[in-house]
Design a protein around this motif. Structure first.
Motif, PDB file in Angstrom:
ATOM      1  N   HIS A 109       0.850  -1.192   0.000  1.00  0.00           N
ATOM      2  CA  HIS A 109       0.000   0.000   0.000  1.00  0.00           C
ATOM      3  C   HIS A 109       0.887   1.244   0.000  1.00  0.00           C
ATOM      4  N   PRO A 110       1.149   1.843  -1.171  1.00  0.00           N
ATOM      5  CA  PRO A 110       1.997   3.045  -1.178  1.00  0.00           C
ATOM      6  C   PRO A 110       1.330   4.194  -0.426  1.00  0.00           C
ATOM      7  N   ASN A 111       2.136   5.013   0.233  1.00  0.00           N
ATOM      8  CA  ASN A 111       1.606   6.155   0.970  1.00  0.00           C
ATOM      9  C   ASN A 111       0.730   7.046   0.097  1.00  0.00           C
ATOM     10  N   SER A 112       1.064   7.160  -1.180  1.00  0.00           N
ATOM     11  CA  SER A 112       0.317   8.030  -2.090  1.00  0.00           C
ATOM     12  C   SER A 112      -1.139   7.592  -2.244  1.00  0.00           C
ATOM     13  N   SER A 113      -1.452   6.339  -1.939  1.00  0.00           N
ATOM     14  CA  SER A 113      -2.839   5.883  -2.079  1.00  0.00           C
ATOM     15  C   SER A 113      -3.732   6.379  -0.947  1.00  0.00           C
ATOM     16  N   PHE A 114      -3.142   7.071   0.048  1.00  0.00           N
ATOM     17  CA  PHE A 114      -3.920   7.549   1.185  1.00  0.00           C
ATOM     18  C   PHE A 114      -4.006   9.072   1.246  1.00  0.00           C
ATOM     19  N   ILE A 115      -3.816   9.749   0.126  1.00  0.00           N
ATOM     20  CA  ILE A 115      -3.822  11.204   0.114  1.00  0.00           C
ATOM     21  C   ILE A 115      -5.192  11.765   0.525  1.00  0.00           C
ATOM     22  N   ASP A 116      -6.271  11.057   0.205  1.00  0.00           N
ATOM     23  CA  ASP A 116      -7.612  11.540   0.556  1.00  0.00           C
ATOM     24  C   ASP A 116      -8.134  10.959   1.857  1.00  0.00           C
ATOM     25  N   GLY A 117      -7.406  10.059   2.451  1.00  0.00           N
ATOM     26  CA  GLY A 117      -7.829   9.469   3.715  1.00  0.00           C
ATOM     27  C   GLY A 117      -7.302   8.060   3.875  1.00  0.00           C
ATOM     28  N   LEU A 118      -7.186   7.662   5.110  1.00  0.00           N
ATOM     29  CA  LEU A 118      -6.718   6.320   5.458  1.00  0.00           C
ATOM     30  C   LEU A 118      -7.856   5.622   6.182  1.00  0.00           C
ATOM     31  N   THR A 119      -8.290   4.466   5.674  1.00  0.00           N
ATOM     32  CA  THR A 119      -9.411   3.747   6.257  1.00  0.00           C
ATOM     33  C   THR A 119      -8.968   2.386   6.751  1.00  0.00           C
ATOM     34  N   GLY A 120      -9.449   2.028   7.944  1.00  0.00           N
ATOM     35  CA  GLY A 120      -9.186   0.724   8.525  1.00  0.00           C
ATOM     36  C   GLY A 120     -10.473   0.157   9.108  1.00  0.00           C
ATOM     37  N   THR A 121     -10.435  -1.138   9.408  1.00  0.00           N
ATOM     38  CA  THR A 121     -11.621  -1.792   9.954  1.00  0.00           C
ATOM     39  C   THR A 121     -11.218  -2.738  11.082  1.00  0.00           C
ATOM     40  N   CYS A 122     -12.216  -3.114  11.857  1.00  0.00           N
ATOM     41  CA  CYS A 122     -12.023  -4.184  12.827  1.00  0.00           C
ATOM     42  C   CYS A 122     -11.976  -5.507  12.060  1.00  0.00           C
ATOM     43  N   LEU A 123     -11.736  -6.602  12.757  1.00  0.00           N
ATOM     44  CA  LEU A 123     -11.617  -7.906  12.090  1.00  0.00           C
ATOM     45  C   LEU A 123     -12.876  -8.321  11.334  1.00  0.00           C
ATOM     46  N   CYS A 124     -14.044  -8.073  11.916  1.00  0.00           N
ATOM     47  CA  CYS A 124     -15.292  -8.516  11.274  1.00  0.00           C
ATOM     48  C   CYS A 124     -15.823  -7.504  10.259  1.00  0.00           C
ATOM     49  N   GLY A 125     -15.252  -6.302  10.229  1.00  0.00           N
ATOM     50  CA  GLY A 125     -15.666  -5.292   9.263  1.00  0.00           C
ATOM     51  C   GLY A 125     -16.845  -4.447   9.705  1.00  0.00           C
ATOM     52  N   SER A 126     -17.357  -4.678  10.893  1.00  0.00           N
ATOM     53  CA  SER A 126     -18.501  -3.904  11.379  1.00  0.00           C
ATOM     54  C   SER A 126     -18.134  -2.444  11.618  1.00  0.00           C
ATOM     55  N   ILE A 127     -16.926  -2.192  12.101  1.00  0.00           N
ATOM     56  CA  ILE A 127     -16.502  -0.834  12.433  1.00  0.00           C
ATOM     57  C   ILE A 127     -15.454  -0.371  11.429  1.00  0.00           C
ATOM     58  N   THR A 128     -15.682   0.804  10.870  1.00  0.00           N
ATOM     59  CA  THR A 128     -14.767   1.414   9.919  1.00  0.00           C
ATOM     60  C   THR A 128     -14.317   2.755  10.470  1.00  0.00           C
ATOM     61  N   VAL A 129     -13.018   2.998  10.417  1.00  0.00           N
ATOM     62  CA  VAL A 129     -12.456   4.264  10.882  1.00  0.00           C
ATOM     63  C   VAL A 129     -11.686   4.882   9.716  1.00  0.00           C
ATOM     64  N   THR A 130     -11.990   6.161   9.437  1.00  0.00           N
ATOM     65  CA  THR A 130     -11.302   6.882   8.380  1.00  0.00           C
ATOM     66  C   THR A 130     -10.658   8.129   8.964  1.00  0.00           C
ATOM     67  N   ILE A 131      -9.383   8.315   8.643  1.00  0.00           N
ATOM     68  CA  ILE A 131      -8.639   9.511   9.033  1.00  0.00           C
ATOM     69  C   ILE A 131      -8.558  10.406   7.805  1.00  0.00           C
ATOM     70  N   LYS A 132      -9.071  11.614   7.912  1.00  0.00           N
ATOM     71  CA  LYS A 132      -9.002  12.591   6.811  1.00  0.00           C
ATOM     72  C   LYS A 132      -7.900  13.589   7.146  1.00  0.00           C
ATOM     73  N   ASP A 133      -6.678  13.251   6.787  1.00  0.00           N
ATOM     74  CA  ASP A 133      -5.521  14.089   7.087  1.00  0.00           C
ATOM     75  C   ASP A 133      -4.516  13.916   5.959  1.00  0.00           C
ATOM     76  N   GLN A 134      -4.410  14.919   5.091  1.00  0.00           N
ATOM     77  CA  GLN A 134      -3.524  14.812   3.929  1.00  0.00           C
ATOM     78  C   GLN A 134      -2.047  14.804   4.304  1.00  0.00           C
ATOM     79  N   GLU A 135      -1.727  15.154   5.548  1.00  0.00           N
ATOM     80  CA  GLU A 135      -0.328  15.175   5.961  1.00  0.00           C
ATOM     81  C   GLU A 135       0.057  13.956   6.795  1.00  0.00           C
TER      82      GLU A 135
END
Length: 166
Positions: free
Chosen positions: A12-38
């Motif tokens: 996953h190159p850093n450039s693919s997260f310019i608009d946000g970084l998204t992660g999930t819990c193991l089951c996918g129920s919870i999604t967290v997105t960080i909107k920080d271009q820096e």
């Protein structure tokens, strides 16, 4: 045929997260997105060796990112987001430990002592920014190596540096 391995952060190159970084819990129920271009433009986050962070991460160290809560979006698709109020902290102030009740995955901590901030558990994300510091370095295991180039605090952020004489 061997199973396909997933989760290699180098894929996953850093450039693919310019608009946000998204992660999930193991089951996918919870999604967290960080909107920080820096997010990947400098060292961020920290490794914490305090016992509460170790316990809530299930590891010998927790990879955390303290960040303004207004750049973080949490979605709870199935209503599995739960909170444990932790008062056994060094400050005596409450830290909400947020996790998925279905799979037990830690999501974040919300420390009362830092209003407007959340501490994200970085293991849920496909890529983690390089940490800038270690906290509770005095609590590292003897067998654990040191991380060159990190600011190391003996205990709390901003306190005495690791190895400093009083």
């Amino acid at each position: 045929m061997p199973p396909t391995l997933t989760g290699d952060p180098k894929s996953h190159p850093n450039s693919s997260f310019i608009d946000g970084l998204t992660g999930t819990c193991l089951c996918g129920s919870i999604t967290v997105t960080i909107k920080d271009q820096e997010l990947f433009t400098k060292k961020r986050g920290h490794l914490c060796h305090c016992s509460n962070c170790r316990k809530s991460s299930g590891s010998f160290v927790a990879a955390n990112l303290a960040i303004d809560s207004d750049v973080v979006e949490v979605k709870d698709r199935d209503g599995t987001l739960k909170t444990y109020d932790d008062y056994e902290t060094g400050s005596g102030k409450k830290v909400e430990r947020v996790f998925c009740a279905r799979d037990g995955n830690p999501i974040m901590s919300v420390p009362e002592i830092y209003p407007g901030k959340v501490v994200l558990k970085m293991g849920i994300f496909p890529r983690i920014p390089a940490p800038e510091m270690e906290t509770f370095s005095d609590h590292r295991h003897a067998w654990q190596g040191e991380h060159d180039g990190l600011i190391q605090y003996a205990t709390v952020r901003g306190g005495k540096k690791f190895g400093e004489k009083e």
